[in-house]
Design an enzyme around this catalytic site. Structure first.
Site, PDB file in Angstrom:
ATOM      1  N   LYS A  37       0.828  -1.215   0.000  1.00 27.60           N
ATOM      2  CA  LYS A  37       0.000   0.000   0.000  1.00 27.60           C
ATOM      3  C   LYS A  37       0.860   1.262   0.000  1.00 27.60           C
ATOM      4  O   LYS A  37       0.511   2.255  -0.628  1.00 27.60           O
ATOM      5  CB  LYS A  37      -0.971  -0.004   1.184  1.00 27.60           C
ATOM      6  CG  LYS A  37      -2.053  -1.072   1.011  1.00 27.60           C
ATOM      7  CD  LYS A  37      -3.252  -0.875   1.905  1.00 27.60           C
ATOM      8  CE  LYS A  37      -4.333  -1.881   1.508  1.00 27.60           C
ATOM      9  NZ  LYS A  37      -5.496  -1.865   2.362  1.00 27.60           N
TER      10      LYS A  37
ATOM     11  N   LYS B 266      -5.047 -10.826  -6.072  1.00 25.39           N
ATOM     12  CA  LYS B 266      -6.340 -11.054  -5.406  1.00 25.39           C
ATOM     13  C   LYS B 266      -7.398 -10.061  -5.899  1.00 25.39           C
ATOM     14  O   LYS B 266      -7.078  -8.939  -6.299  1.00 25.39           O
ATOM     15  CB  LYS B 266      -6.190 -11.025  -3.887  1.00 25.39           C
ATOM     16  CG  LYS B 266      -6.245  -9.669  -3.257  1.00 25.39           C
ATOM     17  CD  LYS B 266      -6.500  -9.769  -1.748  1.00 25.39           C
ATOM     18  CE  LYS B 266      -6.670  -8.367  -1.191  1.00 25.39           C
ATOM     19  NZ  LYS B 266      -7.208  -8.271   0.129  1.00 25.39           N
TER      20      LYS B 266
ATOM     21  N   LYS C  39     -11.130  -4.515  -3.701  1.00 25.17           N
ATOM     22  CA  LYS C  39     -11.999  -3.374  -3.994  1.00 25.17           C
ATOM     23  C   LYS C  39     -11.185  -2.148  -4.390  1.00 25.17           C
ATOM     24  O   LYS C  39     -11.717  -1.226  -4.964  1.00 25.17           O
ATOM     25  CB  LYS C  39     -12.970  -3.087  -2.857  1.00 25.17           C
ATOM     26  CG  LYS C  39     -12.381  -2.978  -1.477  1.00 25.17           C
ATOM     27  CD  LYS C  39     -13.490  -2.612  -0.508  1.00 25.17           C
ATOM     28  CE  LYS C  39     -13.551  -3.484   0.723  1.00 25.17           C
ATOM     29  NZ  LYS C  39     -12.452  -3.302   1.646  1.00 25.17           N
TER      30      LYS C  39
HETATM   31  P1  ATP Z   1      -8.530  -3.165   0.132  1.00 26.65           P
HETATM   32  O1  ATP Z   1      -8.502  -3.571  -1.309  1.00 26.65           O
HETATM   33  O2  ATP Z   1      -9.165  -1.849   0.401  1.00 26.65           O
HETATM   34  O3  ATP Z   1      -7.230  -3.418   0.820  1.00 26.65           O
HETATM   35  P2  ATP Z   1      -9.629  -5.650   0.630  1.00 26.65           P
HETATM   36  O4  ATP Z   1     -10.781  -5.879  -0.285  1.00 26.65           O
HETATM   37  O5  ATP Z   1      -8.327  -6.253   0.279  1.00 26.65           O
HETATM   38  O6  ATP Z   1      -9.494  -4.121   0.820  1.00 26.65           O
HETATM   39  P3  ATP Z   1     -11.041  -6.045   3.153  1.00 26.65           P
HETATM   40  O7  ATP Z   1     -12.300  -5.655   2.544  1.00 26.65           O
HETATM   41  O8  ATP Z   1     -10.626  -5.249   4.323  1.00 26.65           O
HETATM   42  O9  ATP Z   1      -9.820  -6.102   2.112  1.00 26.65           O
HETATM   43  O10 ATP Z   1     -11.091  -7.564   3.526  1.00 26.65           O
HETATM   44  C1  ATP Z   1     -12.061  -8.069   4.377  1.00 26.65           C
HETATM   45  C2  ATP Z   1     -11.877  -9.539   4.556  1.00 26.65           C
HETATM   46  O11 ATP Z   1     -12.083 -10.186   3.301  1.00 26.65           O
HETATM   47  C3  ATP Z   1     -10.488  -9.970   5.017  1.00 26.65           C
HETATM   48  O12 ATP Z   1     -10.633 -11.056   5.915  1.00 26.65           O
HETATM   49  C4  ATP Z   1      -9.815 -10.391   3.767  1.00 26.65           C
HETATM   50  O13 ATP Z   1      -8.837 -11.367   4.030  1.00 26.65           O
HETATM   51  C5  ATP Z   1     -10.962 -10.969   2.957  1.00 26.65           C
HETATM   52  N1  ATP Z   1     -10.748 -10.812   1.523  1.00 26.65           N
HETATM   53  C6  ATP Z   1     -10.595  -9.644   0.846  1.00 26.65           C
HETATM   54  N2  ATP Z   1     -10.412  -9.877  -0.463  1.00 26.65           N
HETATM   55  C7  ATP Z   1     -10.451 -11.231  -0.610  1.00 26.65           C
HETATM   56  C8  ATP Z   1     -10.309 -12.110  -1.718  1.00 26.65           C
HETATM   57  N3  ATP Z   1     -10.083 -11.670  -2.931  1.00 26.65           N
HETATM   58  N4  ATP Z   1     -10.417 -13.443  -1.514  1.00 26.65           N
HETATM   59  C9  ATP Z   1     -10.658 -13.917  -0.278  1.00 26.65           C
HETATM   60  N5  ATP Z   1     -10.786 -13.148   0.809  1.00 26.65           N
HETATM   61  C10 ATP Z   1     -10.676 -11.823   0.663  1.00 26.65           C
END
Ligand code: ATP
Ligand code: LTN
Length: 333
Positions: free
Chosen positions: A114, A196, A199
């Site tokens: 980040k 991955k 968002k």
């Molecule tokens: P950002 O992109 O803003 O960093 P994010 O989408 O990666 O956000 P969060 O929304 O904070 O992350 O994640 C919430 C939960 O969902 C966490 O437990 C994270 O491990 C899980 N998670 C997020 N993206 C994935 C994914 N692509 N596959 C599986 N689990 C996910």
């Protein structure tokens, strides 16, 4: 009573990755483990480690709350709350920061990723993010913390900090275990299956958002990156694209990879993707309907008020106890 805790940042629209890797798992656990008290929260303090517009943040907090309930979290079984409405998280973070080392935080891969993307400079908040996450967790003494694979390193740091504070201040914290789903812990991007689904990916085509309409859901699956081999086979090392789609299929239908492979023997990507588009749409449709009924309802505020009150009750006792052990202020009576 034993506890389970987790949180999600309201940094954008929840996508299929977060849902399958995280929220769907919370719902399963809530039904499978009735003897546990659940705390699931909206990590809004985490969301401002990278600047967010005020209106946007408010909207995303509410949306995440409504989505939690729409996805099946039962407010009778789960305390749902907003992190910033429980001041003990920030108080606890400060004390934990005094028990965490710069070197440990510098090693966090999420921070490194980040930080690289910040053009206007990296905030101290982004750097110390894992100590806030440790505070979120340790305040409630949970036995388990269900998260996606990407959060494993933060959980390990939380355990290290817990052990360190326990040694110094007489076993005050439960040392929590991460709970990482075997399948679905990492849903990959639809345009680059080596990354991955996230968002914060600037490419909208890389993901399906929970509130996307039918035509977009189906279009995204249809155009998802695969390979030129053409068979439906789970092989994440060599064929990440089709394996990612199989993972989505498997988590939603509960079918094993073997059974899905058998079902699609001799069938090509086009038909498989059409089926998967329909499966994803059917999974999201009832969630979207419930979401629309909830988003502006008083019911949602009542749920969040109740969750906040219970969380504050537990959290303030814990933070006062730690302040006493550390020797801060006057002894509490
Ligand atoms: P950002 O992109 O803003 O960093 P994010 O989408 O990666 O956000 P969060 O929304 O904070 O992350 O994640 C919430 C939960 O969902 C966490 O437990 C994270 O491990 C899980 N998670 C997020 N993206 C994935 C994914 N692509 N596959 C599986 N689990 C996910
Ligand atoms: N850091 C997590 C969100 C999060 C969290 C937590 C998860 C903040 N505090 C406590 C579990 C427990 C993320 O980015 N996904």
């Amino acid at each position: 009573m034993k506890r389970i805790l987790s949180g999600i940042q309201p940094t954008g629209s929840i996508n299929l990755g977060t849902y399958l890797g995280s929220v769907k798992n919370f719902v399963k656990l809530q039904d499978k483990m009735p003897d546990y008290e659940f705390f699931i929260f909206i990590a809004d303090l985490h969301a401002i480690t990278i600047h967010k517009d005020k209106q946007f943040l408010r909207k995303k907090i509410k949306e995440l709350a409504a989505l939690y309930v729409a996805c099946g979290l039962d407010p009778e079984k789960v305390n749902l709350f907003i992190q910033s409405e429980v001041p003990a998280h920030s108080q606890m973070q400060y004390i934990l920061q005094c028990n965490a080392y710069m070197g440990e935080l510098e090693r966090m891969t999420q921070f490194k990723d980040k930080a690289k993307k910040q053009e206007k400079g990296v905030t101290v908040g982004l750097f110390s993010y894992p100590t806030l996450m440790a505070a979120d967790i340790l305040i409630y003494d949970p036995d388990y913390v269900p998260v996606g694979k990407d959060q494993k390193q933060h959980l390990e740091l939380t355990r290290d900090i817990a052990n360190r504070v326990n040694n110094k201040y007489n076993d005050i914290f439960t040392v929590p275990e991460p709970l990482i789903a075997e399948i679905g812990a990492k849903i990959q991007s639809l345009t680059d299956p080596t990354m991955k689904m996230s968002k914060s990916d600037p490419n909208d085509k890389s993901r399906i958002d929970m509130l996307d309409p039918e035509n977009i859901i189906k279009k995204r699956i249809k155009s998802a990156m695969t390979d030129s081999i053409g068979t439906i086979k789970y092989d994440p090392e060599n064929r990440p694209g089709i394996s990612n789609l199989l993972t989505i299929y498997s988590v939603i239908t509960n079918m094993s990879f073997k059974d899905i492979e058998k079902k699609y023997e001799g069938i090509g990507y086009k038909d498989f993707k059409e089926d998967l588009g329909e499966i994803v749409y059917q999974e999201l449709k009832p969630i979207q309907e419930r979401f629309n009924n909830l988003i502006n309802s008083e019911e949602l505020d009542d749920i969040l008020d109740k969750g906040r009150d219970r969380a504050n009750q537990v959290a303030s006792i814990k933070v006062n106890k730690l302040m006493d052990r550390v020797g801060l202020g006057r002894k509490r009576r």
